[in-house]
Design an enzyme around this catalytic site. Structure first.
Site, PDB file in Angstrom:
ATOM      1  N   ARG A   1      20.114 -23.772  -8.872  1.00 53.47           N
ATOM      2  CA  ARG A   1      21.183 -23.581  -9.857  1.00 53.47           C
ATOM      3  C   ARG A   1      20.656 -23.085 -11.205  1.00 53.47           C
ATOM      4  O   ARG A   1      21.289 -22.250 -11.844  1.00 53.47           O
ATOM      5  CB  ARG A   1      21.948 -24.899 -10.067  1.00 53.47           C
ATOM      6  CG  ARG A   1      22.595 -25.427  -8.807  1.00 53.47           C
ATOM      7  CD  ARG A   1      23.466 -26.657  -9.068  1.00 53.47           C
ATOM      8  NE  ARG A   1      22.739 -27.776  -9.619  1.00 53.47           N
ATOM      9  CZ  ARG A   1      21.986 -28.619  -8.906  1.00 53.47           C
ATOM     10  NH1 ARG A   1      21.843 -28.422  -7.595  1.00 53.47           N
ATOM     11  NH2 ARG A   1      21.355 -29.626  -9.471  1.00 53.47           N
TER      12      ARG A   1
ATOM     13  N   GLU B   1      11.475 -33.660  -1.522  1.00 58.17           N
ATOM     14  CA  GLU B   1      11.894 -34.247  -2.785  1.00 58.17           C
ATOM     15  C   GLU B   1      12.270 -35.723  -2.674  1.00 58.17           C
ATOM     16  O   GLU B   1      12.958 -36.258  -3.530  1.00 58.17           O
ATOM     17  CB  GLU B   1      13.056 -33.426  -3.376  1.00 58.17           C
ATOM     18  CG  GLU B   1      12.637 -32.048  -3.860  1.00 58.17           C
ATOM     19  CD  GLU B   1      13.538 -31.514  -4.957  1.00 58.17           C
ATOM     20  OE1 GLU B   1      14.234 -32.321  -5.605  1.00 58.17           O
ATOM     21  OE2 GLU B   1      13.544 -30.291  -5.161  1.00 58.17           O
TER      22      GLU B   1
ATOM     23  N   CYS C   1      -2.218  -3.895   7.313  1.00 62.35           N
ATOM     24  CA  CYS C   1      -1.802  -4.145   8.696  1.00 62.35           C
ATOM     25  C   CYS C   1      -2.223  -2.987   9.591  1.00 62.35           C
ATOM     26  O   CYS C   1      -2.395  -1.854   9.136  1.00 62.35           O
ATOM     27  CB  CYS C   1      -0.292  -4.371   8.764  1.00 62.35           C
ATOM     28  SG  CYS C   1       0.694  -2.934   8.297  1.00 62.35           S
TER      29      CYS C   1
ATOM     30  N   THR D   1      17.990 -41.052  -0.283  1.00 66.56           N
ATOM     31  CA  THR D   1      18.162 -40.218  -1.477  1.00 66.56           C
ATOM     32  C   THR D   1      19.526 -39.559  -1.482  1.00 66.56           C
ATOM     33  O   THR D   1      20.188 -39.461  -2.522  1.00 66.56           O
ATOM     34  CB  THR D   1      17.058 -39.144  -1.524  1.00 66.56           C
ATOM     35  OG1 THR D   1      15.788 -39.780  -1.635  1.00 66.56           O
ATOM     36  CG2 THR D   1      17.247 -38.203  -2.701  1.00 66.56           C
TER      37      THR D   1
ATOM     38  N   GLU E   1       0.827  -1.203   0.000  1.00 67.94           N
ATOM     39  CA  GLU E   1       0.000   0.000   0.000  1.00 67.94           C
ATOM     40  C   GLU E   1       0.864   1.258   0.000  1.00 67.94           C
ATOM     41  O   GLU E   1       0.547   2.237  -0.689  1.00 67.94           O
ATOM     42  CB  GLU E   1      -0.920   0.012   1.230  1.00 67.94           C
ATOM     43  CG  GLU E   1      -1.844  -1.190   1.311  1.00 67.94           C
ATOM     44  CD  GLU E   1      -1.294  -2.313   2.167  1.00 67.94           C
ATOM     45  OE1 GLU E   1      -2.072  -2.915   2.916  1.00 67.94           O
ATOM     46  OE2 GLU E   1      -0.064  -2.584   2.075  1.00 67.94           O
TER      47      GLU E   1
END
Length: 359
Positions: free
Chosen positions: A217, A292, A80, A206, A55
């Site tokens: 990346r 992941e 706010c 993993t 705002e």
């Protein structure tokens, strides 16, 4: 009924808010426009915590401030009403004599919680709320989940073969390299996702098998906080994770496990790891986590019911034998076709914040 112009200008607020995606934590994504006689005369968005709110930026962009008293301010989230790192936006709006404010959705965090709306109304402002509210809640689903459910927004991500396998069968003697199920476009998209989320989680399996870096990346953005779930806490310090800049947090059930340059978090055997990790991230003000893999970690969060969104790539190749992909149920929001795969977005029916997805 929502006015056609109100909807149009609120969509512009959302377009502006998205420009700062991934950069405003712990604050929400907010855009604002100021309209005079049907035309936008000012606009802005919140770029970073500690800097001016949407705002304020919209108001500052208006050349002739005398027009503000006759204008309408649009914002996708309730202004706010408290002093934080910046002054209250509601107070600024009131002081400038802006008499009409159109709000997409209320702010349910405890610091605001409709206090800004009440302050505007009590000052004599004409306040309209709930304009494309579902879309306004969806863009800030991480923020709302964090404050309403007291845990981070949890996104599951994996890629599976045409026959539903995460990986082809391997042996200890011949582990091989990771088999790419998706193409380059999909990998770039995943790095964009990483740049948006505050943290990223993978299991020890993993880490040992794929040796990932879990950083950004192929896109521009900040690396997420890296999280590893390992029951034993036994991880190779020469793994790529520990050679990549950034913070690593290891969640383990082994109180004696120690890894140099990693934060070790002891998990209790008597409680779900998903619950404990979620509680730790909430206490650490982390609003989102991208999971992941691997299969055990994904299945654990799915079976615990602690997930909000799943992004699943389905490749065109068959592996025949290998590691079975997780099974998940929910509402499909989106399907995108790539040259080597398709991608589905599924939301947990019990945690729906909105019907639409825009990323």
């Amino acid at each position: 009924m929502q006015e056609k112009d109100d909807i149009k200008f609120m969509w512009r607020c959302l377009d502006l808010a998205r420009k700062a995606e991934g950069r405003t934590y712990p604050n929400p994504l907010v855009g604002s426009v100021i309209v005079y006689k049907g035309k936008i005369i000012g606009e802005g968005y919140h770029l970073k915590a500690g800097e001016s709110h949407a705002e304020v930026n919209a108001i500052n962009s208006v050349r002739d401030k005398t027009m503000l008293k006759y204008s309408t301010l649009y914002v996708n989230l309730e202004p706010c009403s408290h002093f934080g790192r910046t002054p209250p936006c509601a107070d600024l709006i009131i002081s400038l004599g802006i008499r009409k404010v159109i709000i997409g959705t209320s702010d349910t965090s405890y610091k605001v919680s409709r206090k800004g709306i009440v302050k505007l109304i009590e000052s004599g402002c004409d306040v309209v709320t709930g304009v494309i509210e579902e879309e306004c809640r969806w863009i800030n689903r991480r923020f709302f989940t964090f404050h309403e459910k007291e845990r981070p927004y949890i996104i599951l991500k994996w890629a599976q073969s045409a026959d539903g396998l995460l990986d082809a069968e391997r042996s200890r003697d011949h582990p091989g390299k990771p088999l790419w199920i998706t193409g380059n476009a999909e990998r770039i998209l995943v790095h964009r996702w990483r740049a948006v989320e505050q943290s990223i989680l993978a299991g020890a399996g993993t880490v040992r098998t794929d040796d990932p870096r879990l950083n950004v990346r192929d896109w521009t953005g900040q690396d997420p906080l890296r999280l590893i779930l390992s029951r034993s806490g036994d991880l190779d310090i020469n793994s790529a994770l520990f050679k990549t800049n950034g913070t690593n947090i290891v969640f383990t059930h082994n109180a004696d496990a120690k890894i140099a340059d990693a934060v070790m978090v002891k998990l209790n055997d008597g409680s779900s790891s998903a619950v404990q990790i979620s509680e730790y991230l909430y206490r650490s003000d982390i609003q989102s986590v991208l999971i992941e893999g691997g299969a055990k970690v994904l299945n654990h969060f799915i079976s615990s019911g602690i997930w909000d969104e799943a992004r699943i790539f389905k490749g065109r190749d068959y592996f025949t034998k290998g590691l079975r992909a997780p099974s998940i149920e929910g509402k499909r929001l989106k399907r995108v076709l790539f040259s080597r795969s398709s991608m589905e977005v599924i939301i947990n029916d019990g945690n729906v914040l909105a019907k639409r997805i825009d990323n």
